[in-house]
Design a protein around this motif. Structure first.
Motif, PDB file in Angstrom:
ATOM      1  N   VAL A 549       0.702  -1.362  -0.274  1.00 42.57           N
ATOM      2  CA  VAL A 549       0.113   0.086   0.033  1.00 42.57           C
ATOM      3  C   VAL A 549       0.743   1.451  -0.335  1.00 42.57           C
ATOM      4  CG1 VAL A 549      -2.169  -1.280   0.887  1.00 42.57           C
ATOM      5  CG2 VAL A 549      -0.421   0.080   2.823  1.00 42.57           C
ATOM      6  N   GLU A 550       0.801   2.863  -0.417  1.00 41.38           N
ATOM      7  CA  GLU A 550       0.793   4.146  -0.264  1.00 41.38           C
ATOM      8  C   GLU A 550       0.316   4.582   0.614  1.00 41.38           C
ATOM      9  OE1 GLU A 550       1.879   7.229  -3.060  1.00 41.38           O
ATOM     10  OE2 GLU A 550       1.360   5.400  -3.820  1.00 41.38           O
ATOM     11  N   ALA A 551       1.150   5.781   1.809  1.00 44.46           N
ATOM     12  CA  ALA A 551       0.621   5.919   2.864  1.00 44.46           C
ATOM     13  C   ALA A 551       1.705   7.486   2.851  1.00 44.46           C
ATOM     14  CB  ALA A 551       0.445   6.238   3.548  1.00 44.46           C
ATOM     15  N   ASP A 608      -8.590  13.869   4.344  1.00 48.47           N
ATOM     16  CA  ASP A 608     -10.487  13.374   4.337  1.00 48.47           C
ATOM     17  C   ASP A 608     -10.288  12.513   3.404  1.00 48.47           C
ATOM     18  OD1 ASP A 608     -11.224  15.768   5.337  1.00 48.47           O
ATOM     19  OD2 ASP A 608     -10.849  17.255   3.114  1.00 48.47           O
ATOM     20  N   LEU A 609     -11.326  11.610   3.417  1.00 47.41           N
ATOM     21  CA  LEU A 609     -11.159  10.172   3.470  1.00 47.41           C
ATOM     22  C   LEU A 609     -11.853  10.316   1.502  1.00 47.41           C
ATOM     23  CD1 LEU A 609     -14.122   8.735   5.611  1.00 47.41           C
ATOM     24  CD2 LEU A 609     -11.388   8.624   5.765  1.00 47.41           C
ATOM     25  N   ALA A 610     -12.705  11.652   1.353  1.00 46.28           N
ATOM     26  CA  ALA A 610     -12.367  10.637  -0.145  1.00 46.28           C
ATOM     27  C   ALA A 610     -11.236  10.848  -1.479  1.00 46.28           C
ATOM     28  CB  ALA A 610     -12.976  12.769  -0.914  1.00 46.28           C
ATOM     29  N   GLY A 611     -11.642   9.779  -2.084  1.00 47.03           N
ATOM     30  CA  GLY A 611     -10.573   9.472  -3.310  1.00 47.03           C
ATOM     31  C   GLY A 611      -9.589   8.224  -2.646  1.00 47.03           C
ATOM     32  N   ARG A 612      -9.718   7.609  -1.278  1.00 44.27           N
ATOM     33  CA  ARG A 612      -8.587   7.350  -1.250  1.00 44.27           C
ATOM     34  C   ARG A 612      -9.366   5.999  -0.162  1.00 44.27           C
ATOM     35  NH1 ARG A 612      -7.441  12.040   0.575  1.00 44.27           N
ATOM     36  NH2 ARG A 612      -5.028  12.790   0.057  1.00 44.27           N
ATOM     37  N   ILE A 613      -8.283   5.273   0.114  1.00 46.59           N
ATOM     38  CA  ILE A 613      -9.155   3.549   0.176  1.00 46.59           C
ATOM     39  C   ILE A 613      -8.797   2.914   1.460  1.00 46.59           C
ATOM     40  CG2 ILE A 613      -8.658   1.495   0.184  1.00 46.59           C
ATOM     41  CD1 ILE A 613      -7.473   2.172  -2.890  1.00 46.59           C
ATOM     42  N   CYS A 614     -10.318   2.678   2.202  1.00 44.70           N
ATOM     43  CA  CYS A 614      -9.601   2.316   3.748  1.00 44.70           C
ATOM     44  C   CYS A 614      -9.794   0.492   3.827  1.00 44.70           C
ATOM     45  CB  CYS A 614     -10.830   2.552   4.801  1.00 44.70           C
ATOM     46  SG  CYS A 614     -11.482   4.157   4.658  1.00 44.70           S
ATOM     47  N   VAL A 615      -8.585  -0.359   4.359  1.00 44.99           N
ATOM     48  CA  VAL A 615      -8.255  -0.836   4.959  1.00 44.99           C
ATOM     49  C   VAL A 615      -8.465  -1.563   5.717  1.00 44.99           C
ATOM     50  CG1 VAL A 615      -6.161  -3.584   4.399  1.00 44.99           C
ATOM     51  CG2 VAL A 615      -6.808  -1.144   3.028  1.00 44.99           C
ATOM     52  N   ASP A 630      -3.216   5.064   0.687  1.00 41.76           N
ATOM     53  CA  ASP A 630      -3.619   6.737  -0.526  1.00 41.76           C
ATOM     54  C   ASP A 630      -4.255   5.426  -2.005  1.00 41.76           C
ATOM     55  OD1 ASP A 630      -3.401   8.626   1.027  1.00 41.76           O
ATOM     56  OD2 ASP A 630      -1.371   8.979   0.502  1.00 41.76           O
ATOM     57  N   ALA A 631      -3.468   4.133  -1.484  1.00 39.53           N
ATOM     58  CA  ALA A 631      -3.947   3.499  -2.923  1.00 39.53           C
ATOM     59  C   ALA A 631      -3.364   2.251  -2.706  1.00 39.53           C
ATOM     60  CB  ALA A 631      -2.314   4.114  -3.949  1.00 39.53           C
ATOM     61  N   ILE A 632      -3.341   1.069  -3.167  1.00 39.74           N
ATOM     62  CA  ILE A 632      -2.956   0.057  -3.423  1.00 39.74           C
ATOM     63  C   ILE A 632      -2.400  -0.922  -4.138  1.00 39.74           C
ATOM     64  CG2 ILE A 632      -3.720  -2.732  -2.691  1.00 39.74           C
ATOM     65  CD1 ILE A 632      -5.836  -2.062  -0.958  1.00 39.74           C
ATOM     66  N   HIS A 633      -1.026  -1.626  -4.616  1.00 40.83           N
ATOM     67  CA  HIS A 633      -0.672  -1.572  -5.476  1.00 40.83           C
ATOM     68  C   HIS A 633      -0.134  -2.964  -5.467  1.00 40.83           C
ATOM     69  CE1 HIS A 633       0.671   2.428  -5.587  1.00 40.83           C
ATOM     70  NE2 HIS A 633       1.250   2.668  -4.731  1.00 40.83           N
TER      71      HIS A 633
END
Length: 693
Positions: A549-551, A608-615, A630-633
């Motif tokens: 993942v990326e943060a 904010d939560l918008a446009g991001r991913i919750c794991v 921010d993303a899952i690769h």
């Protein structure tokens, strides 16, 4: 000639297995299963240790084991009734036997006074009359004539030929012959014709022919060869039915090959009773059930194989990265071969991990002795209950768990279990119960040690912490935060120093040892009902499946075993409760959201939560939280590289790994990830190092 070093190592490995079997058998006897098969299993374990020790000249060990098996033989023959004092004596004898084996292995002699006392106690247990006061009464000797009784009239011809691997399996043929000759009058002829000038001393090339006159039947004779049955050729024939009364001239043995070496059999000692062994059950005979094929491998070789398998995973990732950068299209031969290589590397890794995996049963069984000794010192009564003993854990973890579990057992007995009088007053049985449980949960192994004692006196813990300046008198701490004070260095509630506690070097050392294993420890208590310590450890210290993942621009690894699901929340799913961190609604349940980038300090404020991913991940306490990234690769196997030795412990970080492009990525620890607000406002006074749990 001294036995080879490798044979000595094999003996100690087998002795360790026999000691485990001995302890398990004694536990069954203690629980009321004193049947013939159980006692026979215990007897065989002690007898096998004695036989192996004799081959290496461990005289003290042989002598103690002989007295031990003599007491067990009294039980087998029905001369002794199994009661609580006898079981206690058998357990003490097994502990001393284990100490003697360990002393011979480490070549560190035990205190002679301790060995003599243990032997005297064992002898006195077998013959209680030896401790009675003797009173001399004068008497007149009366001469008596004794007529020797003849042996019963059976003569057997026995051919005994050990296999070449008998020595390597820990067998000593001379001890078998000694036990056989103790059953009657024997004539033994040695056949050494297979010996050559260049023979290998580690292989057995001898065979014997024995003519035995005895009152025993063939089943008793075959029982002598039980332990070596799978490593020898044996033939027993009824030579002649000898008339009772005339035993002066037995028939000559059958002719042997040329140039045999004759050996006269020494007369059996009069002070040692012939050993009787029961006929083994048919299903345990080698002819009926072939033993499982096993091989002994040096642990270092397995560890090297694990390291090579880990490097294979890393280089596979590097190869995949290089092919991706080269622009090769999917479905090409290279891509298919790479996918096959990935599958093969995973199979190799799984197989290597299976080799290293071991059940926790041997480790848990060792805790019986720790509990018994601690209860004896504290003047309390306690018993140990084990659950989940077949749970498998990496061998490295098992070896390093012995000291932490010892700390936990001693603390449970000293601080948890009450005195018998106090338990009676509380309506509890006089004997306290300490339970060890092991289970796999969310890709980790969870070990819980609980007791049914009085629980933690939180008022006393809080007052001690205030007196020592660990917390402010006005600090508002939750029950779990008060319990966490016990893990502070030097903290102890004991009023005085004893053999078990009082020096304040237990719980903080325990937490340090668990943390060094990549694990966590938590404590929970109910006043009057008991306390439970829970350890959560990784299943392996080598390789795991991770999600890349990326943060905040940082590439991180999240263990797949802790992931429940992933979701991309819309605007209506996220909520903020006052100034607290946001929560996300999932099927009617609000989950707390932790911004990974802000929690680790990669950015100053949560986003904010918008446009991001919750794991969504599950913690050890079965509560779920949502980690915001921010993303899952990708998802891949990663090799775990510890940071403890080279850097130190980082909250929220379990370890590190090497990615395919050669860069280092941190592996997240979902349990230790705290909400981002904890970085700005401590929950407790700053001088109080209390875990958030």
């Amino acid at each position: 000639m001294a036995p080879p070093t490798d044979l000595r190592a094999i003996f100690f490995e087998e002795a360790e297995e026999l000691l485990i079997a001995l302890d398990a058998g004694l536990r069954r006897i203690e629980s009321g299963d004193a049947g013939g098969e159980t006692v026979n299993a215990v007897f065989r374990a002690v007898h096998s240790i004695k036989g192996g020790a004799a081959a290496f000249g461990f005289a003290n060990l042989v002598g103690f084991a002989h007295s031990f098996e003599s007491l067990l033989d009294d039980i087998r023959s029905g001369e002794r009734v199994v009661d609580a004092p006898l079981v206690a004596a058998l357990l003490d004898a097994s502990y001393h036997l284990a100490d003697m084996v360990n002393a011979e292995r480490s070549e560190t002699p035990l205190d002679p006074a301790v060995m003599q006392h243990a032997h005297e106690v064992l002898v006195a247990t077998r013959d209680p009359a030896s401790q009675r006061i003797s009173i001399e009464v004068p008497f007149a000797a009366v001469p008596m004539d004794f007529v020797p009784l003849p042996l019963a009239g059976r003569i057997f011809d026995i051919d005994f030929a050990p296999h070449a691997d008998a020595f390597a399996a820990g067998h000593e043929p001379s001890l078998v012959l000694r036990d056989l000759c103790a059953l009657g009058k024997a004539q033994v002829v040695l056949d050494a014709s297979a010996l050559t000038a260049d023979f290998d001393p580690a292989q057995c090339r001898l065979r014997w022919q024995i003519r035995l006159e005895t009152d025993r039947d063939e089943a008793d004779l075959r029982a002598v060869f039980d332990f070596i049955a799978g490593h020898c050729d044996l033939a027993i024939r009824d030579a002649v039915q000898h008339p009772s009364g005339d035993v002066s001239a037995p028939a000559a043995p059958p002719p042997l090959p040329a140039s045999p070496v004759r050996a006269e059999t020494p007369a059996p000692r009069s002070d040692v009773r012939p050993e009787t062994r029961p006929e083994p059950r048919p299903e345990t005979r080698p002819e009926a059930q072939a033993p499982r094929a096993t091989i002994r491998v040096d642990v270092d070789r397995v560890d090297r194989l694990v390291n090579v398998a880990g490097e294979l995973v890393i280089h596979h990732a590097m190869l995949a990265e290089a092919i991706l950068r080269s622009g090769k299209r999917a479905e090409t031969d290279v891509d298919r071969s790479l996918d096959q290589l990935k599958q093969l590397s995973r199979q190799i890794q799984d197989s290597v991990m299976a080799i290293r995996a071991q059940p926790v049963k041997p480790l848990f069984d060792r805790m019986h002795r720790i509990l018994r000794e601690a209860a004896s010192v504290a003047g309390k009564q306690a018993r140990l209950v084990i659950e989940g003993e077949t749970t498998e854990v990496d061998r490295t973890i098992i070896e390093r768990l012995a000291d932490p579990l010892t700390h936990m057992i001693r603390n449970s007995v000293d601080h948890g279990i009450e005195k018998p009088a106090a338990r009676r007053a509380a309506g509890k049985p006089e004997t306290g119960v300490v339970t060890i449980q092991a289970a796999h949960r969310s890709g980790r192994v969870v070990i819980t040690l609980s007791d049914d004692g009085g629980g933690i006196d939180r008022d006393r813990v809080r007052q001690v912490a205030i007196n020592r300046g660990l917390i402010a008198p006005t600090a508002d701490l939750s029950p779990s935060e008060v319990d966490a004070l016990l893990f502070l260095p030097g903290f102890s509630t004991a009023a005085e120093v004893s053999a078990l506690s009082g020096r304040g070097v237990g719980m903080d050392v325990l937490r340090s040892e668990i943390t060094a294993l990549g694990g966590r420890i938590s404590i929970a208590s109910q006043p009057g009902k008991g306390t439970a310590l829970t350890i959560s450890l990784p299943l392996t210290l080598a390789v795991m499946d991770g999600m890349v993942v990326e943060a905040a621009g940082q590439v991180l690894i999240l263990p797949v075993s802790s992931i429940v699901e992933t979701l991309r929340p819309d605007g209506s799913a996220g909520h903020r409760l006052g100034l607290a961190d946001p929560v996300v609604e999932l099927r009617g349940i609000c989950l707390p959201v932790i911004d990974v980038g802000a929690a680790l300090g990669f950015r100053d404020m949560p986003v904010d939560l918008a446009g991001r991913i919750c794991v969504v991940v599950e913690r050890d306490d079965k509560n779920t939280v949502a980690l915001l990234v921010d993303a899952i690769h990708d998802q891949r196997q990663v090799v775990i590289k510890s940071l403890e030795d080279n850097y130190g412990h980082i909250p929220g970080i379990a370890a590190a790994t090497v990615l395919g492009d050669g860069s280092v990525a941190l592996i997240l620890d979902p349990v230790e990830l705290l909400p981002s607000r904890s970085l700005r406002k401590p929950a407790v006074p700053a001088r109080t190092p209390i875990a958030a749990e």
